[in-house]
Each structure stands twice: as structure tokens, then as C-alpha cells.
Design a protein around this motif. Structure first.
Motif, PDB file in Angstrom:
ATOM      1  N   LEU A 179       9.615 -11.527 -15.052  1.00 42.93           N
ATOM      2  CA  LEU A 179      10.304 -10.315 -14.607  1.00 42.93           C
ATOM      3  C   LEU A 179       9.933  -9.131 -15.494  1.00 42.93           C
ATOM      4  N   ALA A 180       9.984  -9.314 -16.805  1.00 40.91           N
ATOM      5  CA  ALA A 180       9.658  -8.226 -17.727  1.00 40.91           C
ATOM      6  C   ALA A 180       8.204  -7.793 -17.586  1.00 40.91           C
ATOM      7  N   SER A 181       7.303  -8.760 -17.402  1.00 41.23           N
ATOM      8  CA  SER A 181       5.881  -8.446 -17.283  1.00 41.23           C
ATOM      9  C   SER A 181       5.581  -7.675 -16.006  1.00 41.23           C
ATOM     10  N   ASP A 182       6.194  -8.103 -14.913  1.00 36.59           N
ATOM     11  CA  ASP A 182       5.972  -7.409 -13.648  1.00 36.59           C
ATOM     12  C   ASP A 182       6.542  -6.003 -13.694  1.00 36.59           C
ATOM     13  N   THR A 183       7.725  -5.859 -14.286  1.00 29.04           N
ATOM     14  CA  THR A 183       8.359  -4.547 -14.366  1.00 29.04           C
ATOM     15  C   THR A 183       7.505  -3.575 -15.154  1.00 29.04           C
ATOM     16  N   PHE A 184       6.987  -4.033 -16.289  1.00 30.79           N
ATOM     17  CA  PHE A 184       6.246  -3.134 -17.175  1.00 30.79           C
ATOM     18  C   PHE A 184       4.904  -2.738 -16.564  1.00 30.79           C
ATOM     19  N   LEU A 185       4.050  -3.704 -16.252  1.00 27.78           N
ATOM     20  CA  LEU A 185       2.701  -3.374 -15.805  1.00 27.78           C
ATOM     21  C   LEU A 185       2.148  -4.298 -14.722  1.00 27.78           C
ATOM     22  N   GLY A 186       2.638  -5.538 -14.664  1.00 25.37           N
ATOM     23  CA  GLY A 186       2.024  -6.494 -13.761  1.00 25.37           C
ATOM     24  C   GLY A 186       2.059  -6.063 -12.311  1.00 25.37           C
ATOM     25  N   ALA A 187       3.222  -5.632 -11.833  1.00 27.95           N
ATOM     26  CA  ALA A 187       3.368  -5.295 -10.419  1.00 27.95           C
ATOM     27  C   ALA A 187       2.646  -4.002 -10.068  1.00 27.95           C
ATOM     28  N   SER A 188       2.661  -3.010 -10.964  1.00 25.93           N
ATOM     29  CA  SER A 188       1.965  -1.755 -10.659  1.00 25.93           C
ATOM     30  C   SER A 188       0.456  -1.960 -10.655  1.00 25.93           C
ATOM     31  N   THR A 189      -0.054  -2.825 -11.539  1.00 24.67           N
ATOM     32  CA  THR A 189      -1.482  -3.129 -11.526  1.00 24.67           C
ATOM     33  C   THR A 189      -1.855  -3.853 -10.235  1.00 24.67           C
ATOM     34  N   TRP A 190      -1.022  -4.807  -9.833  1.00 23.74           N
ATOM     35  CA  TRP A 190      -1.262  -5.501  -8.568  1.00 23.74           C
ATOM     36  C   TRP A 190      -1.273  -4.531  -7.394  1.00 23.74           C
ATOM     37  N   LYS A 191      -0.336  -3.581  -7.365  1.00 22.74           N
ATOM     38  CA  LYS A 191      -0.264  -2.634  -6.247  1.00 22.74           C
ATOM     39  C   LYS A 191      -1.554  -1.835  -6.142  1.00 22.74           C
ATOM     40  N   TRP A 192      -2.081  -1.398  -7.279  1.00 26.26           N
ATOM     41  CA  TRP A 192      -3.359  -0.687  -7.310  1.00 26.26           C
ATOM     42  C   TRP A 192      -4.468  -1.564  -6.721  1.00 26.26           C
ATOM     43  N   PHE A 193      -4.537  -2.793  -7.206  1.00 28.53           N
ATOM     44  CA  PHE A 193      -5.526  -3.745  -6.689  1.00 28.53           C
ATOM     45  C   PHE A 193      -5.369  -3.949  -5.186  1.00 28.53           C
ATOM     46  N   ASP A 194      -4.131  -4.138  -4.745  1.00 24.30           N
ATOM     47  CA  ASP A 194      -3.879  -4.473  -3.340  1.00 24.30           C
ATOM     48  C   ASP A 194      -4.303  -3.336  -2.421  1.00 24.30           C
ATOM     49  N   LEU A 195      -4.007  -2.101  -2.818  1.00 27.35           N
ATOM     50  CA  LEU A 195      -4.389  -0.969  -1.976  1.00 27.35           C
ATOM     51  C   LEU A 195      -5.901  -0.771  -1.953  1.00 27.35           C
ATOM     52  N   HIS A 196      -6.544  -0.944  -3.102  1.00 28.02           N
ATOM     53  CA  HIS A 196      -7.982  -0.683  -3.141  1.00 28.02           C
ATOM     54  C   HIS A 196      -8.766  -1.747  -2.377  1.00 28.02           C
ATOM     55  N   ARG A 197      -8.350  -2.997  -2.482  1.00 28.41           N
ATOM     56  CA  ARG A 197      -9.105  -4.045  -1.782  1.00 28.41           C
ATOM     57  C   ARG A 197      -9.058  -3.829  -0.272  1.00 28.41           C
ATOM     58  N   ARG A 198      -8.005  -3.212   0.216  1.00 26.57           N
ATOM     59  CA  ARG A 198      -7.856  -2.996   1.658  1.00 26.57           C
ATOM     60  C   ARG A 198      -8.803  -1.909   2.176  1.00 26.57           C
ATOM     61  N   THR A 199      -9.410  -1.149   1.267  1.00 25.84           N
ATOM     62  CA  THR A 199     -10.408  -0.161   1.681  1.00 25.84           C
ATOM     63  C   THR A 199     -11.775  -0.806   1.877  1.00 25.84           C
ATOM     64  N   ARG A 200     -11.847  -2.124   1.653  1.00 25.20           N
ATOM     65  CA  ARG A 200     -13.080  -2.903   1.792  1.00 25.20           C
ATOM     66  C   ARG A 200     -14.127  -2.544   0.744  1.00 25.20           C
ATOM     67  N   GLN A 201     -13.694  -1.947  -0.358  1.00 21.23           N
ATOM     68  CA  GLN A 201     -14.569  -1.812  -1.513  1.00 21.23           C
ATOM     69  C   GLN A 201     -14.515  -3.119  -2.308  1.00 21.23           C
ATOM     70  N   PRO A 202     -15.606  -3.542  -2.927  1.00 22.89           N
ATOM     71  CA  PRO A 202     -15.574  -4.787  -3.719  1.00 22.89           C
ATOM     72  C   PRO A 202     -14.514  -4.691  -4.816  1.00 22.89           C
ATOM     73  N   THR A 203     -13.566  -5.609  -4.799  1.00 25.57           N
ATOM     74  CA  THR A 203     -12.438  -5.581  -5.730  1.00 25.57           C
ATOM     75  C   THR A 203     -12.257  -6.974  -6.319  1.00 25.57           C
ATOM     76  N   TYR A 204     -12.136  -7.026  -7.643  1.00 24.17           N
ATOM     77  CA  TYR A 204     -12.045  -8.297  -8.366  1.00 24.17           C
ATOM     78  C   TYR A 204     -10.802  -8.262  -9.243  1.00 24.17           C
ATOM     79  N   TYR A 205      -9.981  -9.312  -9.124  1.00 18.67           N
ATOM     80  CA  TYR A 205      -8.705  -9.354  -9.848  1.00 18.67           C
ATOM     81  C   TYR A 205      -8.713 -10.489 -10.862  1.00 18.67           C
ATOM     82  N   TYR A 206      -8.305 -10.171 -12.110  1.00 18.11           N
ATOM     83  CA  TYR A 206      -8.227 -11.211 -13.142  1.00 18.11           C
ATOM     84  C   TYR A 206      -6.791 -11.386 -13.633  1.00 18.11           C
ATOM     85  N   HIS A 207      -6.549 -12.555 -14.187  1.00 17.76           N
ATOM     86  CA  HIS A 207      -5.275 -12.902 -14.823  1.00 17.76           C
ATOM     87  C   HIS A 207      -5.635 -13.489 -16.178  1.00 17.76           C
ATOM     88  N   PHE A 208      -5.422 -12.706 -17.248  1.00 15.04           N
ATOM     89  CA  PHE A 208      -5.777 -13.178 -18.586  1.00 15.04           C
ATOM     90  C   PHE A 208      -4.575 -13.915 -19.172  1.00 15.04           C
TER      91      PHE A 208
END
Length: 524
Positions: A379-408
Motif C-alpha cells: 500500500l505504501a509503495s503504490d501510494t508513493f510511486l508504484g501506482a503513478s509509475t504504472w499509470k504512466w506505463f499503462d497509458l504509453h503502452r496503449r499508444t503502441r510505442q514499444p514499452t518495457y516495464y521492470y520490477h526491481f
């Protein structure tokens, strides 16, 4: 002696291993850098001014061109870092101190690279909440990637009140009736400088990848949307952060100027002229006292709309994106507010922070007290940065530009004295822990007992970064295959970077989709 030898090899101290002047001709004059000895050498050019000092009447003005110089200017030492307070213990600077005269950048290139060699370029923006940090930090050192055949650039940009203050006076004096975002305009000016001068270091202005971590990653997310910058690079890398809900939305100009006018009054000034006359140290102290935030602003110039709208409409930069976050961006202790990790305290903590407590508990459940730390960490991780980073990824991949997501997900090893290990042991990879791995800079941080596994992970992660910077695709022979994200509504694969780096289903996708609107509803 071993540590001293390593530092010399990496060029981490003031005197390089071989102090041979290397010259480059940029548009404002000739500079002389130094060559760093290593198995393969690197030429370093440090502290190059890309804009005029933003002092006096230029405080809170868009960056102006740097002055030309005659003769040969030394570029063998980092410039001052921009005005900031010592807020983050993990920032290890090589800059001489703080000053308003700070708009400089640093370049590392493979030794002996000829002008016009057309090597790929990494333009990297430091983190620090847009209130701290600079391009001299050891963890951002560009030598390791330069040895991979890349020209690496790190930059400084105005921070805090110096970089993001907006007031009604500033709007009134502006020809474009805008204010704030000076730090972002600095980034745009630095990027323009690199495009003009990349060839002098062997770089290709048509092959620039912009990258950054935390506030630097958030900067990348807005550089991809600004009409001033979104056509000026070929690829983008974001490490932990995007200016997206649930955590980050830019302020409107009206909100920002209201906050700025209140800051002017609280600082004891009557006008922006009074504030410009205030010594930099006094202004910095006022920033600390008033807790002024460094907000990105929809100012009508740098940002004409919220980034989420630009991405949703397909108007963001049409470039490949490599983006991701760490497994422990936040700590469960913040949700529990110092209370013991019981289910009852966890529920109370969620209710204290959010209006949709029951729905969030269902998304981040804990059936027993033993499950509370892991659930609250998510919960804390998603609130701080995890969910906003995912949202950026999710919107960009839908433009059909090559998008690569990592989980460190690899935790750092034990800290070495005098650094003390945290009272609450980390449950994963904490915020910013990936930097040294991805940039090949474990040896710049002697605070940890790096293991053979750490070095293997770094070799893989740095390999991905180098391949992406060169080709727009992280895949290269010898590394685990990293699938491109699908653009549709089906299941997404992500690359988990750990001892066993692997592609696996993005099981958090449904949670993020449900959580983003709920996490925005925070209590005041």
C-alpha cells in the motif's frame, strides 16, 4: 588501498588517474576535460555551463544562453550544486558546495571518441524531490556506461523555491503570462544544449535517450508531454516516478500563484523585487521554514495540460519507453504511524489516511498480524510511486510505442560501518536502490557489502539500459528475454530484475487499476 584504486579507476576523486587534457569545441568555446584510466578509458568533461547564471534579475526567469569565452576553459571539476538543504543522507556529492550559479552539466565519452562518431547519448536527470540532488552524485557517474560506447550527460537544474516558485508578480512581468517551472525550463535548455553540442563529444543528436530516477523520472514523464521538448529525443527511461495520479498531479497556475504569493508574504517580502533582493541563503532558509513544495505547474507554456491528458490523447512523445519501480518504494511503518503491526492498527492506519478505507483494505488485505507488514508495504509503495509509475506505463503502452516495464526486487546487502542498518529491515528493494545497479556504479557506493549476486544483477540491469539506449530495445544476446508490453487489455508481462531475472505475468495489474482512484482520495 583497494578502495583507493577503485576510486581512481572510476574517476571518483578530484585527481583523475591520468590527468591528460582532452579538448572539445562546443558552441560557446573550447573546453579541456580529463582522461580517466580504466581497462578502457573515458574522457570526462565536468562543470560545463549550459545557461547563464540565474542570479540577480535572472532569478525566476527562464534560462538565458551561456556567455561565450575565449581561450580554453577547464572542464575538470564539477560545478556547484543548485541551492538546497542537506535533506537526504544517501546523496554523495563531488560538487564544491551550493550556489545559485549552478546551471552546468557533465559529459563522459569513450576515450578518444572523434567528433561526429554518432554514438548514442544518455541525458540523465537526478532525483531528490526537485528540492535536492545534483549531477555530481557518485551513483550517477557516467564512466561505466561510457565504457559501453555511450555518451553520458548529467545535469543540474534549479530546485525548490529557486526553480518552481510562481507568483502573481512573476505572471504579470512574463511576456507569456506564465511563471514557475524554471527548473523544467532548465532541463529543456540543457537538452537543447546537448542536441547542439553532442557531436563535439562523438554523440548523435538524433539518438538521445532521456532518463532519470524519482524526481528525475517524473521530469522525464513531463518532458515527454511538453510541446517544448517532446520531439527532441529518441527514447526515454523512467525509474520510479511519473507525474500521474494517484500521487502526482501538476498544479494549476492559479493554485501555484496563490501558494507563491503566500510564500512571499511569509518570507517577509512585499513583492518579487524584494524577494530577488534577498540573499540566496535567506531565501533557502525561508523555503525550509515555510515548507514550500516544488510543484510542476500547468503554466500554459512548458505544460499546456496535465500529463495524464497528453498521454491519454496520444500526444506524448512517440518514442520507446523503459520504465519501472522497486518492490519497496515505501515503508509499512508510515501506514501504521508507529503502531505495532496488527490487523486492527493496519485498518486504523488506512482509515486515518484514506476515505475509502474498506475498499483499500480489500485490495491490500491482511488476514493475520503476520501479514500486515507485507500488505502495508504494498500500500505504501503504490501510494508513493508504484501506482503513478504504472499509470504512466499503462497509458504509453496503449499508444503502441514499444514499452518495457521492470520490477526491481533485489534488496541491498548489509550496510558496512559506519552506516547503520535500519531498525526495520527492508522487505525488498527500497526507493532509489536500483540506481547503482542500472548505471553500473556499485563501486561508487562503499557503504554496502556488495556480493557476487549484486554484481551479476548489475551486469544484467546495466546491459538492459545500454541496449535500450543504443537501440530502443533492452534485449541483447546473453540477457534474459524482456518482452515488450502488449498494447491491449490483455495480460501484461513485466521483467523482474533480481538474482533470477525473468519475465513473468504482471499480477499487480488488476490491483493498480482498482487502486488508482481510491488512493487519490487521501484525507487532508
Amino acid at each position: 588501498m583497494r578502495r583507493i584504486s577503485t576510486a581512481l579507476t572510476l574517476g571518483l576523486i578530484a585527481i583523475p588517474a591520468i590527468a591528460v587534457a582532452q579538448r572539445a569545441q562546443v558552441d560557446t568555446g573550447t573546453i579541456a576535460g580529463t582522461r580517466i584510466a580504466a581497462p578502457t578509458g573515458v574522457d570526462a568533461y565536468l562543470g560545463i555551463p549550459y545557461a547563464a547564471p540565474p542570479i540577480g534579475a535572472l532569478r525566476w526567469q527562464p534560462p538565458k544562453p551561456a556567455a561565450r569565452w575565449s581561450g580554453v576553459r577547464k572542464a575538470d571539476a564539477f560545478g556547484a550544486r543548485c541551492m538546497q538543504q542537506p535533506l537526504f543522507a544517501d546523496m554523495k556529492f563531488r560538487s564544491p558546495g551550493i550556489a545559485e550559479d549552478c546551471l552546468t552539466l557533465n559529459v563522459w565519452a569513450p576515450a578518444g571518441t572523434k567528433p561526429g562518431a554518432k554514438l548514442p547519448v544518455l541525458f540523465y536527470i537526478h532525483g531528490g524531490g526537485a528540492i535536492a540532488g545534483d549531477g555530481s552524485e557518485r551513483r550517477y557517474d557516467g564512466a561505466a556506461l561510457a565504457r559501453q560506447g555511450i555518451v553520458v550527460v548529467t545535469i543540474n537544474y534549479r530546485l525548490g523555491a529557486f526553480g518552481f516558485l510562481a507568483t502573481s508578480d512573476l505572471v504579470a512581468e512574463s511576456p507569456t503570462h506564465t511563471a514557475g517551472n524554471y527548473g523544467l525550463l532548465d532541463q529543456a535548455a540543457a537538452l537543447a544544449w546537448v542536441r547542439r553540442n553532442a557531436a563535439a563529444f562523438g554523440g548523435d543528436p538524433a539518438r538521445i535517450t532521456i532518463g532519470g530516477e524519482s524526481a528525475g523520472s517524473m521530469s522525464v514523464s513531463v518532458l515527454m508531454t511538453s510541446p517544448l521538448t517532446r520531439t527532441q529525443f529518441a527514447g526515454a527511461i523512467g525509474e520510479s516516478g511519473g507525474v500521474m495520479p494517484p500521487s502526482f498531479r501538476p498544479k494549476s497556475l492559479a493554485q501555484a500563484t496563490a501558494n507563491g504569493d503566500a510564500f512571499v508574504r511569509a518570507a517577509g517580502a512585499n513583492s518579487i523585487a524584494d524577494l530577488r533582493a534577498m540573499p540566496a541563503d535567506a531565501l533557502l532558509a525561508a523555503q525550509g521554514t515555510q515548507r514550500l513544495r516544488a510543484d510542476f505547474i500547468v503554466d500554459g507554456q512548458f505544460l499546456t495540460e496535465a500529463p495524464i491528458d497528453t498521454y491519454a490523447a496520444g500526444r506524448a512523445a512517440s518514442v520507446p519507453l523503459l520504465v519501472g519501480s522497486n518492490s519497496q518504494e515505501g515503508s509499512w511503518t508510515g501506514v501504521l504511524n508507529g503502531q505495532p503491526p496488527t490487523v486492527a492498527n493496519y485498518r486504523a492506519g488506512i482509515a486515518r489516511l484514506y476515505t475509502d478505507a474498506d475498499a483499500l483494505f480489500a485490495l491490500y488485505p491482511a488476514r493475520t498480524d503476520a501479514e500486515v507488514p507485507a500488505a502495508a508495504t504494498k500500500l505504501a509503495s503504490d501510494t508513493f510511486l508504484g501506482a503513478s509509475t504504472w499509470k504512466w506505463f499503462d497509458l504509453h503502452r496503449r499508444t503502441r510505442q514499444p514499452t518495457y516495464y521492470y520490477h526491481f526486487s533485489h534488496p541491498r546487502p548489509a550496510a558496512l560501518p559506519p552506516l547503520t542498518n535500519p531498525e526495520v529491515p527492508p522487505m525488498g528493494a527500497v526507493h532509489s536502490a536500483e540506481i547503482e545497479y542500472a548505471l553500473g556504479n556499485l563501486d561508487t557506493n562503499p557503504a554496502y557489502a556488495w556480493t557476487a549476486n549484486d554484481r551479476r544483477i548489475s551486469a544484467v540491469f546495466q546491459g538492459y539500459f545500454a541496449a535500450f539506449i543504443k537501440t530502443g530495445n533492452p534485449n541483447v544476446t546473453g540477457l534474459p528475454t524482456w518482452p515488450v508490453a502488449s498494447p491491449g487489455n490483455g495480460a501484461i508481462m513485466r521483467q523482474t530484475v533480481d538474482v533470477q531475472t525473468r519475465a513473468e505475468p504482471f499480477t499487480d495489474q488488476a490491483r493498480y487499476e482498482a487502486a488508482v482512484p481510491l488512493l487519490e482520495n487521501r484525507r487532508p
